[in-house]
Design a protein around this motif. Structure first.
Motif, PDB file in Angstrom:
ATOM      1  N   THR A 119       0.887  -1.215   0.048  1.00  0.00           N
ATOM      2  CA  THR A 119       0.088  -0.203  -0.186  1.00  0.00           C
ATOM      3  C   THR A 119       0.809   1.203  -0.071  1.00  0.00           C
ATOM      4  O   THR A 119       1.907   1.483   0.603  1.00  0.00           O
ATOM      5  CB  THR A 119      -0.846   0.104   1.441  1.00  0.00           C
ATOM      6  N   ARG A 120       0.632   2.183  -0.778  1.00  0.00           N
ATOM      7  CA  ARG A 120       1.104   3.566  -0.774  1.00  0.00           C
ATOM      8  C   ARG A 120       0.137   4.734  -0.361  1.00  0.00           C
ATOM      9  O   ARG A 120      -1.029   4.338   0.069  1.00  0.00           O
ATOM     10  CB  ARG A 120       1.447   3.803  -2.258  1.00  0.00           C
ATOM     11  N   PRO A 121       0.502   5.849  -0.368  1.00  0.00           N
ATOM     12  CA  PRO A 121      -0.207   7.116   0.168  1.00  0.00           C
ATOM     13  C   PRO A 121      -1.461   6.998  -0.196  1.00  0.00           C
ATOM     14  O   PRO A 121      -2.390   7.197   0.607  1.00  0.00           O
ATOM     15  CB  PRO A 121       0.549   8.178  -0.010  1.00  0.00           C
ATOM     16  N   VAL A 122      -1.842   6.929  -1.559  1.00  0.00           N
ATOM     17  CA  VAL A 122      -3.339   6.849  -1.988  1.00  0.00           C
ATOM     18  C   VAL A 122      -3.612   5.492  -2.070  1.00  0.00           C
ATOM     19  O   VAL A 122      -2.719   4.544  -2.990  1.00  0.00           O
ATOM     20  CB  VAL A 122      -3.311   7.360  -3.333  1.00  0.00           C
ATOM     21  N   PRO A 123      -4.494   5.126  -1.443  1.00  0.00           N
ATOM     22  CA  PRO A 123      -5.113   3.546  -1.508  1.00  0.00           C
ATOM     23  C   PRO A 123      -5.512   3.034  -2.544  1.00  0.00           C
ATOM     24  O   PRO A 123      -6.209   3.554  -3.426  1.00  0.00           O
ATOM     25  CB  PRO A 123      -6.338   3.486  -0.274  1.00  0.00           C
ATOM     26  N   LEU A 124      -4.900   2.306  -3.248  1.00  0.00           N
ATOM     27  CA  LEU A 124      -5.072   1.569  -4.474  1.00  0.00           C
ATOM     28  C   LEU A 124      -4.991   0.079  -4.394  1.00  0.00           C
ATOM     29  O   LEU A 124      -4.124  -0.735  -3.640  1.00  0.00           O
ATOM     30  CB  LEU A 124      -4.250   1.833  -5.381  1.00  0.00           C
ATOM     31  N   ASP A 125      -5.745  -0.751  -5.158  1.00  0.00           N
ATOM     32  CA  ASP A 125      -5.634  -2.160  -5.369  1.00  0.00           C
ATOM     33  C   ASP A 125      -6.343  -2.749  -6.591  1.00  0.00           C
ATOM     34  O   ASP A 125      -7.099  -1.802  -7.106  1.00  0.00           O
ATOM     35  CB  ASP A 125      -6.341  -3.121  -3.983  1.00  0.00           C
ATOM     36  N   ARG A 126      -6.234  -3.946  -7.040  1.00  0.00           N
ATOM     37  CA  ARG A 126      -6.624  -4.469  -8.115  1.00  0.00           C
ATOM     38  C   ARG A 126      -8.034  -4.327  -8.160  1.00  0.00           C
ATOM     39  O   ARG A 126      -8.831  -4.110  -9.166  1.00  0.00           O
ATOM     40  CB  ARG A 126      -6.309  -5.880  -8.321  1.00  0.00           C
ATOM     41  N   GLU A 127      -9.060  -4.541  -6.883  1.00  0.00           N
ATOM     42  CA  GLU A 127     -10.557  -4.535  -6.914  1.00  0.00           C
ATOM     43  C   GLU A 127     -10.692  -3.145  -7.288  1.00  0.00           C
ATOM     44  O   GLU A 127     -11.810  -3.020  -8.061  1.00  0.00           O
ATOM     45  CB  GLU A 127     -10.865  -4.711  -5.444  1.00  0.00           C
ATOM     46  N   ARG A 128     -10.418  -2.021  -6.776  1.00  0.00           N
ATOM     47  CA  ARG A 128     -10.416  -0.636  -7.255  1.00  0.00           C
ATOM     48  C   ARG A 128     -10.223  -0.514  -8.781  1.00  0.00           C
ATOM     49  O   ARG A 128     -11.365   0.316  -9.325  1.00  0.00           O
ATOM     50  CB  ARG A 128     -10.091   0.530  -6.263  1.00  0.00           C
ATOM     51  N   ILE A 129      -9.229  -0.889  -9.068  1.00  0.00           N
ATOM     52  CA  ILE A 129      -8.809  -0.684 -10.655  1.00  0.00           C
ATOM     53  C   ILE A 129     -10.005  -1.357 -11.286  1.00  0.00           C
ATOM     54  O   ILE A 129     -10.302  -0.872 -12.297  1.00  0.00           O
ATOM     55  CB  ILE A 129      -7.446  -1.270 -11.030  1.00  0.00           C
ATOM     56  N   VAL A 130     -10.254  -2.738 -11.187  1.00  0.00           N
ATOM     57  CA  VAL A 130     -11.182  -3.551 -11.888  1.00  0.00           C
ATOM     58  C   VAL A 130     -12.551  -2.735 -11.900  1.00  0.00           C
ATOM     59  O   VAL A 130     -13.192  -2.304 -13.016  1.00  0.00           O
ATOM     60  CB  VAL A 130     -11.403  -4.938 -11.563  1.00  0.00           C
ATOM     61  N   ALA A 131     -13.043  -2.413 -10.626  1.00  0.00           N
ATOM     62  CA  ALA A 131     -14.425  -1.480 -10.651  1.00  0.00           C
ATOM     63  C   ALA A 131     -14.291  -0.521 -11.550  1.00  0.00           C
ATOM     64  O   ALA A 131     -15.475  -0.340 -12.324  1.00  0.00           O
ATOM     65  CB  ALA A 131     -14.326  -1.366  -9.100  1.00  0.00           C
ATOM     66  N   ALA A 132     -13.287   0.474 -11.417  1.00  0.00           N
ATOM     67  CA  ALA A 132     -13.074   1.595 -12.286  1.00  0.00           C
ATOM     68  C   ALA A 132     -13.289   1.115 -13.875  1.00  0.00           C
ATOM     69  O   ALA A 132     -13.970   1.692 -14.747  1.00  0.00           O
ATOM     70  CB  ALA A 132     -11.962   2.408 -11.983  1.00  0.00           C
ATOM     71  N   ALA A 133     -12.427  -0.017 -14.292  1.00  0.00           N
ATOM     72  CA  ALA A 133     -12.462  -0.165 -15.438  1.00  0.00           C
ATOM     73  C   ALA A 133     -13.764  -0.628 -15.955  1.00  0.00           C
ATOM     74  O   ALA A 133     -14.323  -0.743 -17.166  1.00  0.00           O
ATOM     75  CB  ALA A 133     -11.466  -1.433 -15.799  1.00  0.00           C
ATOM     76  N   VAL A 134     -14.620  -1.547 -15.106  1.00  0.00           N
ATOM     77  CA  VAL A 134     -15.800  -2.142 -15.681  1.00  0.00           C
ATOM     78  C   VAL A 134     -16.870  -1.058 -15.814  1.00  0.00           C
ATOM     79  O   VAL A 134     -17.784  -0.779 -16.816  1.00  0.00           O
ATOM     80  CB  VAL A 134     -16.121  -3.044 -14.443  1.00  0.00           C
ATOM     81  N   ALA A 135     -16.761   0.133 -14.849  1.00  0.00           N
ATOM     82  CA  ALA A 135     -17.459   1.321 -14.899  1.00  0.00           C
ATOM     83  C   ALA A 135     -17.289   1.843 -16.559  1.00  0.00           C
ATOM     84  O   ALA A 135     -18.391   2.259 -16.894  1.00  0.00           O
ATOM     85  CB  ALA A 135     -17.237   2.103 -13.928  1.00  0.00           C
ATOM     86  N   LEU A 136     -16.242   2.093 -16.759  1.00  0.00           N
ATOM     87  CA  LEU A 136     -15.785   2.739 -18.072  1.00  0.00           C
ATOM     88  C   LEU A 136     -16.131   1.900 -19.071  1.00  0.00           C
ATOM     89  O   LEU A 136     -16.854   2.683 -20.069  1.00  0.00           O
ATOM     90  CB  LEU A 136     -14.285   2.930 -18.269  1.00  0.00           C
ATOM     91  N   ALA A 137     -16.241   0.589 -18.935  1.00  0.00           N
ATOM     92  CA  ALA A 137     -16.831  -0.033 -20.309  1.00  0.00           C
ATOM     93  C   ALA A 137     -18.083  -0.220 -20.235  1.00  0.00           C
ATOM     94  O   ALA A 137     -18.600  -0.244 -21.360  1.00  0.00           O
ATOM     95  CB  ALA A 137     -16.143  -1.600 -19.964  1.00  0.00           C
ATOM     96  N   ASP A 138     -18.782  -0.253 -19.242  1.00  0.00           N
ATOM     97  CA  ASP A 138     -20.257  -0.110 -18.996  1.00  0.00           C
ATOM     98  C   ASP A 138     -20.683   1.170 -19.765  1.00  0.00           C
ATOM     99  O   ASP A 138     -21.782   1.135 -20.411  1.00  0.00           O
ATOM    100  CB  ASP A 138     -21.058  -0.323 -17.678  1.00  0.00           C
ATOM    101  N   GLU A 139     -19.822   2.221 -19.537  1.00  0.00           N
ATOM    102  CA  GLU A 139     -20.320   3.486 -20.306  1.00  0.00           C
ATOM    103  C   GLU A 139     -20.221   3.542 -21.570  1.00  0.00           C
ATOM    104  O   GLU A 139     -20.823   4.213 -22.535  1.00  0.00           O
ATOM    105  CB  GLU A 139     -19.468   4.704 -19.448  1.00  0.00           C
ATOM    106  N   GLY A 140     -18.955   3.154 -22.085  1.00  0.00           N
ATOM    107  CA  GLY A 140     -18.508   3.399 -23.634  1.00  0.00           C
ATOM    108  C   GLY A 140     -17.853   2.347 -24.270  1.00  0.00           C
ATOM    109  O   GLY A 140     -17.237   2.497 -25.386  1.00  0.00           O
ATOM    110  N   GLY A 141     -18.107   1.022 -23.607  1.00  0.00           N
ATOM    111  CA  GLY A 141     -17.570  -0.202 -24.460  1.00  0.00           C
ATOM    112  C   GLY A 141     -16.052  -0.427 -24.208  1.00  0.00           C
ATOM    113  O   GLY A 141     -15.290   0.296 -23.214  1.00  0.00           O
ATOM    114  N   LEU A 142     -15.539  -1.467 -24.680  1.00  0.00           N
ATOM    115  CA  LEU A 142     -14.104  -1.631 -24.560  1.00  0.00           C
ATOM    116  C   LEU A 142     -13.162  -0.755 -24.938  1.00  0.00           C
ATOM    117  O   LEU A 142     -12.003  -0.470 -24.327  1.00  0.00           O
ATOM    118  CB  LEU A 142     -13.627  -3.236 -25.022  1.00  0.00           C
TER     119      LEU A 142
END
Length: 226
Positions: free
Chosen positions: A11-34
């Motif tokens: 973990t670094r100063p700004v919390p980040l993990d694969r779960e958050r990354i994947v959730a953001a990617a899924v949201a982007l794909a839901d909005e505009g496709g791959l």
């Protein structure tokens, strides 16, 4: 080493993990496709620098693998099915429903198996329902056959939805616009079987068509299993 085996960085100063990354990617794909998904765009959605993501994901393909596995959690049956037929039917319908929620999934169905924990759990539940009904090769061909039908039918349905959005024409509007051309072609007498289908065939919606075709495939699978 696959993305599933590679440990996440500390973990670094700004919390980040694969779960958050994947959730953001899924949201982007839901909005505009791959095409709307890239490591840079995901980083921007999370308000972090793009280089931060490379500690968690090496390529966009790995990100797609993680996204597909995330959606497989929605495909996993909520309770144990009563028999093999119900197991395959539930899997097919839940895959269709998940793809209706995440249309981009249609572009990633098929091909090499997904090796994430959710996808493996879906496969395990499916094979467990058919265990002991026939030899292993027959069981595997049965699963592949139903999967091939589901993938093809789902992709066709999503392609039609995309065509409606791209043209602004509903299925009925498209039929009306194409009607004069179709009538001229059928009037030539060169396509009698097609003319019969156009004039006499019953029209069904996508859900009914999917369910009917699936039942026919399952009937064929049952004949092989017994």
């Amino acid at each position: 080493m696959t993305v599933w085996d590679r440990p996440e960085p500390p973990t670094r100063p700004v919390p980040l993990d694969r779960e958050r990354i994947v959730a953001a990617a899924v949201a982007l794909a839901d909005e505009g496709g791959l095409e709307a998904v890239s490591l840079r765009k995901v980083a921007a959605r999370l308000d972090v620098g793009p280089m931060r993501l490379y500690g968690y994901i090496s390529t966009k393909e790995e990100l797609f693998d993680l996204m597909v596995d995330e959606v497989h959690a929605e495909i996993l049956p909520e309770e144990e099915p009563g028999d093999w037929r119900e197991a395959l039917r539930v899997r097919a319908h839940r895959t269709r429903q998940a793809t209706r929620r995440h249309e981009w999934l249609a572009d990633l169905l098929g091909g090499r198996p997904t090796l994430g924990p959710n996808a493996l759990a879906v496969t395990e539940a499916t094979l467990a329902a058919l265990d002991g009904l026939a030899d292993l090769d027959t069981v595997m061909r049965a699963v592949e056959t139903v999967s091939a039908y589901s993938t093809g039918a789902i992709r066709r349905e999503i392609a039609n939805l995309r065509a409606e959005r791209a043209t602004g024409l509903s299925k009925r509007d498209w039929q009306r616009a194409s009607g004069p051309h179709v009538r001229r072609m059928l009037a030539t007498g060169r396509f009698p079987a097609l003319a019969k289908a156009v004039h006499d065939g019953a029209e069904v919606d996508a859900e009914e068509s999917f369910a009917t075709g699936l039942d026919w495939v399952l009937d064929a699978v049952a004949a092989k299993l017994t």
